[in-house]
Structure formats: C-alpha cells, structure tokens
Write an enzyme that holds these catalytic residues in place. Structure first.
Site, PDB file in Angstrom:
ATOM      1  N   SER A 144     -13.114  -0.131 -27.190  1.00 17.54           N
ATOM      2  CA  SER A 144     -13.293   0.911 -28.308  1.00 17.54           C
ATOM      3  C   SER A 144     -14.622   1.152 -28.511  1.00 17.54           C
ATOM      4  CB  SER A 144     -12.893   0.025 -29.524  1.00 17.54           C
ATOM      5  OG  SER A 144     -11.438  -0.048 -29.600  1.00 17.54           O
TER       6      SER A 144
ATOM      7  N   GLU B 197      -6.595   8.559 -26.101  1.00 10.10           N
ATOM      8  CA  GLU B 197      -7.972   9.150 -26.003  1.00 10.10           C
ATOM      9  C   GLU B 197      -8.474   8.654 -24.194  1.00 10.10           C
ATOM     10  OE1 GLU B 197     -10.737   9.476 -30.035  1.00 10.10           O
ATOM     11  OE2 GLU B 197     -10.531   7.355 -29.000  1.00 10.10           O
TER      12      GLU B 197
ATOM     13  N   ASN C 258     -12.274   6.946 -33.871  1.00  9.75           N
ATOM     14  CA  ASN C 258     -12.922   5.929 -34.941  1.00  9.75           C
ATOM     15  C   ASN C 258     -14.208   6.502 -35.279  1.00  9.75           C
ATOM     16  OD1 ASN C 258     -10.779   4.165 -34.445  1.00  9.75           O
ATOM     17  ND2 ASN C 258     -11.970   3.169 -32.550  1.00  9.75           N
TER      18      ASN C 258
ATOM     19  N   HIS D 137      -7.823   4.821 -24.080  1.00 11.28           N
ATOM     20  CA  HIS D 137      -8.207   4.141 -25.357  1.00 11.28           C
ATOM     21  C   HIS D 137      -6.813   4.273 -26.275  1.00 11.28           C
ATOM     22  CE1 HIS D 137     -10.194   3.479 -29.467  1.00 11.28           C
ATOM     23  NE2 HIS D 137     -10.097   2.380 -28.795  1.00 11.28           N
TER      24      HIS D 137
HETATM   25  P1  NAD Z   1      -7.650  -9.873 -28.302  1.00 11.63           P
HETATM   26  O1  NAD Z   1      -8.781 -10.918 -28.640  1.00 11.63           O
HETATM   27  O2  NAD Z   1      -6.446  -9.643 -29.157  1.00 11.63           O
HETATM   28  O3  NAD Z   1      -7.039  -9.973 -26.808  1.00 11.63           O
HETATM   29  C1  NAD Z   1      -7.848 -10.312 -25.684  1.00 11.63           C
HETATM   30  C2  NAD Z   1      -7.092 -11.082 -24.730  1.00 11.63           C
HETATM   31  O4  NAD Z   1      -8.186 -11.025 -23.497  1.00 11.63           O
HETATM   32  C3  NAD Z   1      -7.182 -12.394 -25.174  1.00 11.63           C
HETATM   33  O5  NAD Z   1      -5.820 -12.811 -24.797  1.00 11.63           O
HETATM   34  C4  NAD Z   1      -8.002 -13.150 -24.117  1.00 11.63           C
HETATM   35  O6  NAD Z   1      -7.303 -14.562 -23.689  1.00 11.63           O
HETATM   36  C5  NAD Z   1      -7.971 -12.257 -22.801  1.00 11.63           C
HETATM   37  N1  NAD Z   1      -9.035 -12.528 -21.993  1.00 11.63           N
HETATM   38  C6  NAD Z   1     -10.398 -12.844 -22.208  1.00 11.63           C
HETATM   39  N2  NAD Z   1     -11.171 -12.666 -20.997  1.00 11.63           N
HETATM   40  C7  NAD Z   1     -10.263 -12.543 -20.097  1.00 11.63           C
HETATM   41  C8  NAD Z   1     -10.382 -12.697 -18.722  1.00 11.63           C
HETATM   42  N3  NAD Z   1     -11.569 -12.508 -18.163  1.00 11.63           N
HETATM   43  N4  NAD Z   1      -9.140 -12.357 -17.780  1.00 11.63           N
HETATM   44  C9  NAD Z   1      -7.885 -12.193 -18.439  1.00 11.63           C
HETATM   45  N5  NAD Z   1      -8.144 -12.354 -19.935  1.00 11.63           N
HETATM   46  C10 NAD Z   1      -8.807 -12.269 -20.676  1.00 11.63           C
HETATM   47  O7  NAD Z   1      -8.220  -8.404 -28.204  1.00 11.63           O
HETATM   48  P2  NAD Z   1      -7.560  -6.930 -28.521  1.00 11.63           P
HETATM   49  O8  NAD Z   1      -7.845  -6.648 -29.944  1.00 11.63           O
HETATM   50  O9  NAD Z   1      -6.398  -6.848 -27.891  1.00 11.63           O
HETATM   51  O10 NAD Z   1      -8.826  -5.936 -27.684  1.00 11.63           O
HETATM   52  C11 NAD Z   1      -8.870  -5.938 -26.460  1.00 11.63           C
HETATM   53  C12 NAD Z   1      -9.397  -4.576 -26.102  1.00 11.63           C
HETATM   54  O11 NAD Z   1      -9.082  -3.547 -26.606  1.00 11.63           O
HETATM   55  C13 NAD Z   1     -11.087  -4.696 -26.420  1.00 11.63           C
HETATM   56  O12 NAD Z   1     -11.776  -4.118 -25.429  1.00 11.63           O
HETATM   57  C14 NAD Z   1     -10.843  -4.062 -27.743  1.00 11.63           C
HETATM   58  O13 NAD Z   1     -12.176  -3.065 -28.113  1.00 11.63           O
HETATM   59  C15 NAD Z   1      -9.873  -2.840 -27.628  1.00 11.63           C
HETATM   60  N6  NAD Z   1      -9.291  -2.139 -28.520  1.00 11.63           N
HETATM   61  C16 NAD Z   1      -8.779  -3.115 -29.703  1.00 11.63           C
HETATM   62  C17 NAD Z   1      -7.942  -2.278 -30.794  1.00 11.63           C
HETATM   63  C18 NAD Z   1      -7.483  -2.927 -31.984  1.00 11.63           C
HETATM   64  O14 NAD Z   1      -7.367  -2.608 -32.837  1.00 11.63           O
HETATM   65  N7  NAD Z   1      -7.614  -4.304 -31.965  1.00 11.63           N
HETATM   66  C19 NAD Z   1      -7.885  -0.986 -30.874  1.00 11.63           C
HETATM   67  C20 NAD Z   1      -7.927  -0.270 -29.393  1.00 11.63           C
HETATM   68  C21 NAD Z   1      -8.797  -0.878 -28.512  1.00 11.63           C
END
Ligand code: NAD
Length: 653
Positions: free
Chosen positions: A426, A459, A497, A447
């Site tokens: 993001s 996106e 965003n 995204h």
């Molecule tokens: P989250 O913390 O819920 O999940 C991340 C997961 O990645 C965890 O389960 C963790 O164990 C795993 N992880 C971390 N390092 C790892 C590795 N090296 N290998 C394999 N797995 C690994 O996070 P999230 O909210 O799902 O966000 C993930 C991505 O999506 C981020 O880049 C965030 O910016 C993006 N994003 C989030 C949202 C939101 O609303 N939460 C929306 C759009 C995009």
C-alpha cells in the site's frame, strides 16, 4: 416449394427485409424468430430492433403460426437489455415518454397475440430482454452457468417500464418481484424455475425440442400460492410499505428516486408507468440516471483494461503472506476458479486463512460439490514450491522494504521468466523493492482493497519503465478474477488511499473542533457516502490512518489531536473494540447525531476533490473519468454523483 413433411425450417420470405431478426417457419407450422442484432456481439433492444419486431408481428398477423418461439442468434446470450446509449441521449420529456410508450405497447401487443409464444432463454436475459420474454406465454430457461435473468434497471437509475413491473409480479408474486427489481438482482436458470419465473428449465441439448413441445402444449401456468396472491392483491399496500422501509435503509429518495418509483408504480398503477407521466420524466432524465449511466460506462472502461489481445488466462496463482490481505486474495482467486498455492512462514499462519476461505466458499457457492472443488483448489504451501509453476505470483507479506526485497531476491531465481510478479504493497515505492530483480521492470503492483471479496476495484500499479506486457497481463488477471483493474502510476497512496487520506484528516479536524463523530458521519451519509469518514477511519484502523495521514497529507505537520490521543491510548478502532466509537459485534455503537452544520459535507469532501484533480494533473491516473471510476469503485463514493470530479464540475458549474 417445400412439399415434404420433414420439419426442416425454411426462411420466411418476408424476413428478408429484416436486418436484426430471422424468421423461420417449419413444416409443423411453428415459427422461430431469432434475434441476431446486426454488427453487435450481444443483443440489445435498440429502436431498430423493436421496430423490426413490430414488423415481424405484422407479418405473423397476416399468417398466424401454430406457435412462435423467440430466441437469440448470439453465443453471448439472449438479450442484454435496452440500448443504454439511446436512453442516455433523451432530449425532452416527450422523448422519454415516447421511449417508454414504444416498448410498453409493443410488448403488450406481443402478450396479446392469438397464437402461443415462448421465449427460449439461454445466457443473460436482462432488463428489456426479460420484459420481452415475460410478454411471451411461456418462458423456457436453459440450465447452464451463463444463464442469468433479472430486471437491473434500478442500477441505472431507471425502472423496468416495458411491462416488467407488471408481468414479473404476476409471475413470481409481488414480494419476490420487488426484491429482484429493487436490488437489481439476477437469478440463474434453476432459481428462475423455482420461483416461477420460468415455466421449464432444461439442459442445452434438448432445448430446441423442449421449446417446440412446450409452446403448443396448452399447459397452464402454475398458480401462485394463496398467500402470495394475497400479498400481490389486497395486501399490496402493506408489501409496498415494507419494501419502502427496506429501500430507505440503503438509499435516500433524493439520491435514488427509482426504487421508490418502482414500488409506487406497482402498488398504485399495476406497473404501468404511462399512468404516472410525471414520474417518467423525473426518473428517466434525472441527473441520477444520467450519472449512473456514466458509472456504467466507467465500469465498462475499467473492464476493457483487462481485455488485452493474446493474453492467456492464468491458471495458477501463488500468494505469499496468508494474513488479512494475502489470505483473502488467495480465497477469492480459488473461488474464481484458479489453482492457488498459499505460502507463509509456517502452517499455523496459513490455517486461519483456509478457515476464512471455507466460510467464503459456503456463502458464495450453494452447491456443496462446488464448495469442495473450490476448497481443493486452495493449497497450503509452506515451502513455497508453487512459485516455480505459477502464472502470477502475488506478494502480500509484512510492509517492510528489507523483508520484501529479500523475498523478491529468492522468488526471482525460482519463478518462470514469463510469470507476473506483483506486490500488494500500500505504501512502499515499487522502485525501492525491485532493484534486486534481474529484470526490475517485471515487478508490478496489484493493489487490492480490504475486504477483498467486497471491494470491486484493484489498482494495477506501474513503476517507472515497467514492462507493458506484464502490466497488461496483470490487468487481465484482475479481470479474470472479476475485479475492475485501474491503471495507476507508482506514487504514495496511488489513487484511492491518496484521496481518502485528506478527507479522513479533514473529518478528524472537525472532531478536534468539537463536532461529534456521529454528526460528521451523518453529514457524509446524507451526502451519499456508504459510510461516514469517522466510522471509516475506525474500520481501517486508527494506527493505519495516522501513518497514512503522515505520509499522504503533506500540507499539515501535526496529526489531528483526537487521532494521536486515541492511537497513543491503544484505541485503534474496530480491531481493538474502541476508537472514535465503541465497537460491539463488529458494529459501531452510535449516539443520535446532532444537527449538521450548513456546508459541512462540502467542507469535508473538498480536500478529496482537490486531491483527485491533482492526481489527474500529475498523471498518476490518466484522466478524470478514470479518477471518478477509481474513487467510486474503490471507496463507494456516492455513485449517483457520477464520481468526485464529475460532481465537482457540476457543482461548480
Ligand atoms: P498481515 O500482517 O495481516 O499479514 C502478513 C503476513 O505475511 C503474515 O501472516 C506474516 O506471517 C507473513 N509474512 C511475513 N513475512 C513473510 C515472509 N518473509 N514470507 C512469508 N510470509 C511472510 O498484513 P496485511 O494487512 O495482510 O498486509 C500485507 C500487505 O498488503 C502489505 O504490503 C500491506 O501494505 C498490503 N495491504 C494491506 C491492506 C489492509 O487493509 N490490511 C490493504 C491493501 C494492501
């Protein structure tokens, strides 16, 4: 001359003058009218198509057949609806009246012919198409996945004025008909048969024969159950009042007049819009209808980004990170028919995502066999073996540059050279992530928004010099999983965003000034947003809102006090049980809003509008249309306005 008794169909001599319809008379006296609209891949009911239908009925009056079967000559389906561009171009109240009159009278005429008629419906049969089918004595549906029937006019801000508001309730009863028409819902073949919309439901291989038999069968229509008849007759006003209440919970009449008109037209005029001419002009040529047609076209434009030539459909997607986003992305892809491998650091982190996926499959797929098949397509993959085979690899791990770079270094060696490599980040710059790759230009952003299953927009992010072929394949993939791809350039917050941040910030500044969250939210609900900004901030998470504000709102140094205090106190919004609101069972507990100060909505929305324009000016999103599309489908921004920049143009005009 056809002297044999075989049933070989012969083209009717008179049909030679028709461009869109084909008439065939067979030896057994049945006539088949096939709609195959010239120069179009799908059928729509344009003025020309309808006037040819009238001609065709004239011809049949002169030599009545034993029965008439109406069907489509297109692979794409039966009829997609009326011609949207024609009603978008109506210049006067008289034009609107004439448009409704033409279809209403023609379909009444079809319904009244002396010979039996049948619509053979295969594929989509929507709006005016279903109204035509409803005017036939029998409606036969073909049981295959593409078959969908419905009257979704309300989505375009109008009503089914060609007999749908009368004939659909007659067939399925008032309550079910209203439910379908007011939400613009569609039903599949089996459901259509079950609710009495279709008289028969058959597999494709027997459809032609089944149609021939049914049309001359004399079979009476199944009567509606007693209670349904009561609710569609003497108790109609009660049903109408209940339906209004339900609509009022979702849409205000000043924004969306069409559903209210549908209820009134059915309850008071038995679906005859011509009996209420003032409604016709008020609805068909309303700004809402015009803007919703615009939104429809915007949606089509987004879809078109997924239609690049020569891009093969993805079969296998590999998702890394089974958290909030990755888990839901994986589940959604499996639901949409892809094989998915889902990786994370250990199986315990993948398990909850698989659980959530099963809940999704249950909710979305009625058939237990289909649920099982979807579950089988979603494969936990702790070792990450799937990366080597996948057509698309999506990274959704923790938001940290170094950790992501390390992962990309490994993936680059494993992945097929032609596979798409995408990040769901993001806030990180793609440029900072990709220089570990042998071909940095291969990395794209895909995204998604949270919750994945509800948010239609995705996106597709292009960093400087990104490989256009990879971007095209990323967009095609997004379309394949039934989401809407929006091309954007790599910049903080992309489009969605970036416009939300100053809007949320403005709302929280109002809390600092002493307005209650309820009052602020009410102002924006009244404006037409699906959720108020304060509730949205609580939903997103106040820690995330704080971080986003810092990086995306450049003109202020200090975050709103109300926000900083809550984050410092661990009140992070919905996920922690309290933020601006207290959250119970996933719902914000709200007090009654105070009186909304004059001009508040305008003040709150202005920073969003300004930012959207800046993003167009700086080329992050290509034009104003796409900015409107992105903000509507990515945030739910009041669709009846036609989008933020359309709204800005009209309100400053
Ligand atoms: P989250 O913390 O819920 O999940 C991340 C997961 O990645 C965890 O389960 C963790 O164990 C795993 N992880 C971390 N390092 C790892 C590795 N090296 N290998 C394999 N797995 C690994 O996070 P999230 O909210 O799902 O966000 C993930 C991505 O999506 C981020 O880049 C965030 O910016 C993006 N994003 C989030 C949202 C939101 O609303 N939460 C929306 C759009 C995009």
């Amino acid at each position: 001359m056809n002297t044999t008794t075989d049933s070989h169909a012969v083209a009717d001599a008179a049909s030679a003058s028709l461009q869109h319809w084909r008439l065939e008379r067979s030896a057994d006296g049945l006539v088949t009218a096939t709609l195959d609209r010239a120069c179009a891949s799908a059928n729509a009911l344009s003025t020309a198509v309808l006037s040819e239908l009238a001609q065709l009925l004239d011809q049949l009056d002169a030599a009545p057949p034993k029965g008439l079967i109406v069907r489509s000559g297109k692979d794409a389906g039966f009829i997609a609806g009326a011609d949207i561009d024609e009603f978008g171009a109506l210049a006067s109240a008289e034009d609107a009246q004439a448009l409704v009159t033409r279809g209403w009278q023609l379909f009444n005429r079809l319904a009244a012919v002396g010979y039996p008629t049948l619509a053979l419906v295969r594929g989509h049969c929507l709006g005016g198409g279903l109204e035509l089918a409803l005017a036939c004595r029998y409606l036969l549906v073909v049981d295959e996945p593409g078959t969908r029937l419905g009257l979704p006019e309300v989505m375009l801000g109008i009503f089914p004025g060609w007999g749908g508001m009368r004939r659909l309730p007659q067939r399925v009863g008032g309550p079910v008909a209203l439910d379908l028409m007011l939400a613009g819902k569609t039903v599949d073949a089996r459901r259509a048969y079950k609710i009495g919309l279709a008289d028969a439901c058959v597999p494709p291989r027997v459809m032609a024969e089944a149609a021939r038999q049914l049309v001359v069968s004399g079979q009476p229509r199944k009567p509606l159950p007693f209670v349904t008849r009561l609710l569609s007759g003497p108790l109609r006003s009660v049903v109408a009042a209940q339906a209004k209440k339900k609509v009022a919970a979702r849409a205000r009449p000043e924004h969306y007049p069409a559903p209210y008109a549908i209820i009134d037209l059915w309850a008071r005029h038995d679906g005859d819009a011509l009996a209420a001419p003032e409604l016709i002009d008020g609805i068909v040529r309303s700004p809402t209808a015009r803007n919703l047609v615009r939104v429809y076209h915007l949606q089509e434009r987004l879809k078109s980004f997924g239609k690049a030539e020569g891009v093969a459909a993805a079969r296998h997607v590999h998702v890394i990170g089974a958290g909030v986003m990755g888990g839901d992305i994986a589940a959604w892809c499996a639901l949409r028919g892809l094989t998915v491998t889902l990786a994370d650091q250990d199986i315990a982190r993948i398990a909850p995502a698989i659980q959530r996926a099963h809940t999704l499959f249950k909710r979305r797929l009625r058939d237990p066999l289909l649920q099982r098949a979807a579950a089988d397509r979603l494969i936990p993959d702790v070792d990450g073996c799937g990366a080597a085979r996948a057509d698309v690899v999506i990274e959704a791990i923790v938001e940290n540059v170094e950790v992501k770079r390390e992962l990309f270094r490994r993936l680059d060696a494993q992945m097929r050279p032609d596979a798409v490599l995408a990040t769901n980040t993001s806030s990180l710059r793609l440029e900072d992530l990709r220089d570990v790759l042998a071909r940095p230009e291969r990395l794209v952003g895909i995204h998604f928004f949270n919750p994945v299953a509800k948010m239609p927009l995705v996106e597709v992010v292009a960093a400087e010099g990104a490989d256009p072929a990879m971007l095209a394949r990323a967009a095609a993939f997004v379309r394949q999983i039934d989401r809407l791809p929006l091309p954007v350039k790599s910049a903080p917050g992309f489009l969605v965003n970036a416009v939300l941040a100053p809007y949320l910030q403005a709302a929280m500044r109002c809390v600092d000034e002493g307005l209650s969250p309820e009052t602020i939210d009410e102002a924006m609900l009244a404006f037409g947003m699906p959720m108020g900004p304060i509730e949205l901030a609580d939903t997103v998470g106040l820690d995330i809102a704080l971080a986003a504000g810092r990086s995306l709102v450049s003109d202020v140094s200090e975050p709103p006090t109300c926000l900083a205090e809550r984050v410092a106190g661990g009140r992070l919004g919905r996920k922690s049980g309290s933020g601006f609101y207290t959250w119970r069972d996933g719902k914000a507990v709200k007090a009654t809003p105070g009186a909304v100060p004059q001009g508040l909505a305008q003040r709150l929305v202005e920073p969003l509008l300004v930012r959207a324009q800046e993003l167009v000016d700086s080329g992050i999103v290509a034009d104003a249309e796409l900015a409107d599309a992105g903000v509507i489908f990515g945030t739910g921004f009041a669709p009846f306005t036609g989008g933020p920049l359309n709204y800005r143009k009209n309100s400053h005009a």
